[in-house]
Scaffold this active site. Sequence first.
Site, PDB file in Angstrom:
ATOM      1  N   ASP A  41       0.832  -1.202   0.000  1.00 11.85           N
ATOM      2  CA  ASP A  41       0.000   0.000   0.000  1.00 11.85           C
ATOM      3  C   ASP A  41       0.868   1.254   0.000  1.00 11.85           C
ATOM      4  O   ASP A  41       2.052   1.207   0.307  1.00 11.85           O
ATOM      5  CB  ASP A  41      -0.845   0.035   1.287  1.00 11.85           C
ATOM      6  CG  ASP A  41      -2.056  -0.854   1.197  1.00 11.85           C
ATOM      7  OD1 ASP A  41      -2.329  -1.365   0.112  1.00 11.85           O
ATOM      8  OD2 ASP A  41      -2.728  -1.027   2.241  1.00 11.85           O
ATOM      9  N   LYS A  63      -3.365   3.241  -2.999  1.00  9.12           N
ATOM     10  CA  LYS A  63      -4.457   4.124  -3.412  1.00  9.12           C
ATOM     11  C   LYS A  63      -4.279   5.450  -2.704  1.00  9.12           C
ATOM     12  O   LYS A  63      -4.145   5.490  -1.497  1.00  9.12           O
ATOM     13  CB  LYS A  63      -5.802   3.532  -2.994  1.00  9.12           C
ATOM     14  CG  LYS A  63      -6.143   2.278  -3.748  1.00  9.12           C
ATOM     15  CD  LYS A  63      -7.463   1.750  -3.239  1.00  9.12           C
ATOM     16  CE  LYS A  63      -7.642   0.311  -3.654  1.00  9.12           C
ATOM     17  NZ  LYS A  63      -8.411  -0.442  -2.708  1.00  9.12           N
ATOM     18  N   MET A 171      -9.960   8.327   8.483  1.00  6.89           N
ATOM     19  CA  MET A 171     -10.429   8.812   7.176  1.00  6.89           C
ATOM     20  C   MET A 171     -11.504   9.900   7.325  1.00  6.89           C
ATOM     21  O   MET A 171     -12.436   9.962   6.527  1.00  6.89           O
ATOM     22  CB  MET A 171     -10.980   7.652   6.327  1.00  6.89           C
ATOM     23  CG  MET A 171      -9.914   6.641   5.961  1.00  6.89           C
ATOM     24  SD  MET A 171     -10.587   5.220   5.094  1.00  6.89           S
ATOM     25  CE  MET A 171     -11.206   4.250   6.451  1.00  6.89           C
TER      26      MET A 171
HETATM   27  C1  LIG Z   1      -7.738   3.003   4.730  1.00  7.12           C
HETATM   28  S1  LIG Z   1      -7.515   3.316   6.423  1.00  7.12           S
HETATM   29  C2  LIG Z   1      -6.502   1.956   6.817  1.00  7.12           C
HETATM   30  C3  LIG Z   1      -6.359   1.741   8.299  1.00  7.12           C
HETATM   31  C4  LIG Z   1      -5.359   0.657   8.622  1.00  7.12           C
HETATM   32  N1  LIG Z   1      -5.799  -0.622   8.166  1.00  7.12           N
HETATM   33  C5  LIG Z   1      -5.063   0.589  10.118  1.00  7.12           C
HETATM   34  O1  LIG Z   1      -5.401  -0.402  10.781  1.00  7.12           O
HETATM   35  O2  LIG Z   1      -4.436   1.520  10.620  1.00  7.12           O
HETATM   36  C6  LIG Z   1      -6.368   4.660   6.340  1.00  7.12           C
HETATM   37  C7  LIG Z   1      -6.600   5.658   7.466  1.00  7.12           C
HETATM   38  O3  LIG Z   1      -5.922   5.258   8.649  1.00  7.12           O
HETATM   39  C8  LIG Z   1      -5.470   6.395   9.349  1.00  7.12           C
HETATM   40  N2  LIG Z   1      -3.987   6.374   9.381  1.00  7.12           N
HETATM   41  C9  LIG Z   1      -3.189   5.459   8.828  1.00  7.12           C
HETATM   42  N3  LIG Z   1      -1.901   5.733   9.076  1.00  7.12           N
HETATM   43  C10 LIG Z   1      -1.894   6.862   9.828  1.00  7.12           C
HETATM   44  C11 LIG Z   1      -0.886   7.672  10.407  1.00  7.12           C
HETATM   45  N4  LIG Z   1       0.408   7.348  10.310  1.00  7.12           N
HETATM   46  N5  LIG Z   1      -1.251   8.768  11.111  1.00  7.12           N
HETATM   47  C12 LIG Z   1      -2.543   9.107  11.249  1.00  7.12           C
HETATM   48  N6  LIG Z   1      -3.542   8.380  10.731  1.00  7.12           N
HETATM   49  C13 LIG Z   1      -3.242   7.286  10.022  1.00  7.12           C
HETATM   50  C14 LIG Z   1      -5.970   7.611   8.567  1.00  7.12           C
HETATM   51  O4  LIG Z   1      -7.228   7.969   9.083  1.00  7.12           O
HETATM   52  C15 LIG Z   1      -6.069   7.040   7.170  1.00  7.12           C
HETATM   53  O5  LIG Z   1      -6.922   7.810   6.360  1.00  7.12           O
END
Ligand SMILES: C[S@@+](CC[C@H](N)C(=O)[O-])C[C@H]1O[C@@H](n2cnc3c(N)ncnc32)[C@H](O)[C@@H]1O
Length: 271
Positions: A41, A63, A171
Amino acid sequence: MMARPILRGTVYLVGAGPGDPELITVRGLNLLRQADVVVHDRLVHPELLESASPRAHLIDVGKAPGRHTCSQDEINRILIQYARQGRAVVRLKGGDPFVFGRGGEECLALARAGVPYEVVPGISSAIAVPAYAGIPLTHRGVAGQFTVVTGHGGAVDWNSLPAEGTLVILMGVERLGEIAAALVERGRAAGTPVAVIFTGTTHAQHVVDGTLADIADRARGIAPPATIVVGPVAGLRAGIDWFDPSQLRPRTATLPGDAFSPLHQPVKVAA
Ligand SMILES: C[S@@+](CC[C@H](N)C(=O)[O-])C[C@H]1O[C@@H](n2cnc3c(N)ncnc32)[C@H](O)[C@@H]1O
């Protein structure tokens, strides 16, 4: 610890963790080192990819908003194709594969194709990003429960959420004003503390503090990825803000009187 060998013709859905490359699990890292193909990803840290074997084929299917490298169907096809060629495939996904990660859809596609797979859970941004911002999701006498939701599209019925406790929103940063207004309309106090954490657990971590009343203005301009924490626990940050992103280590004087200063000295770890 002995690493179990990777199996050919198998897909491993591995959670990469939230950003800090050292937050992957031991099992996840062992598999990444042995994989023939790594399908990853956008939010996976580049340093983590350096752990893959030099002979591994790396495929970016990330994405980004407005930039769809691969559709979910294409990703499923890639996984199935390489596994059927007898390769050991690691599907490296941000955070945890089963938390807003579409991991379940990939498992169902692999099962339908008769391809064996394993799920290696990861540390979700939902818990790790608040932790690196100094926010315990539960805290005795402050919050006894937490709820994780997506702020994307119309996926959440804001009426169905508990009126108490901690709310973690992934998100959601692009709809922050709308979300804050919906929560106030449904009974949360306008003065409820909110923290918006951008690129948490990394060098670029940046946190905006506010309340439901003013967070949309304060966090204007913050782009994904960001995690939103709503609830009284967000107010505990002032005393527990331990992570110094510029140094990627604990702050040297977090607490009044530097009460735990001996613990803040870097410790040499035997190789
Ligand atoms: C598609 S979701 C995937 C979540 C992922 N599967 C998880 O368990 O963390 C992506 C969202 O996770 C959050 N996210 C992921 N990495 C992050 C980071 N380093 N800092 C803040 N938010 C994060 C944000 O809200 C982002 O839009």
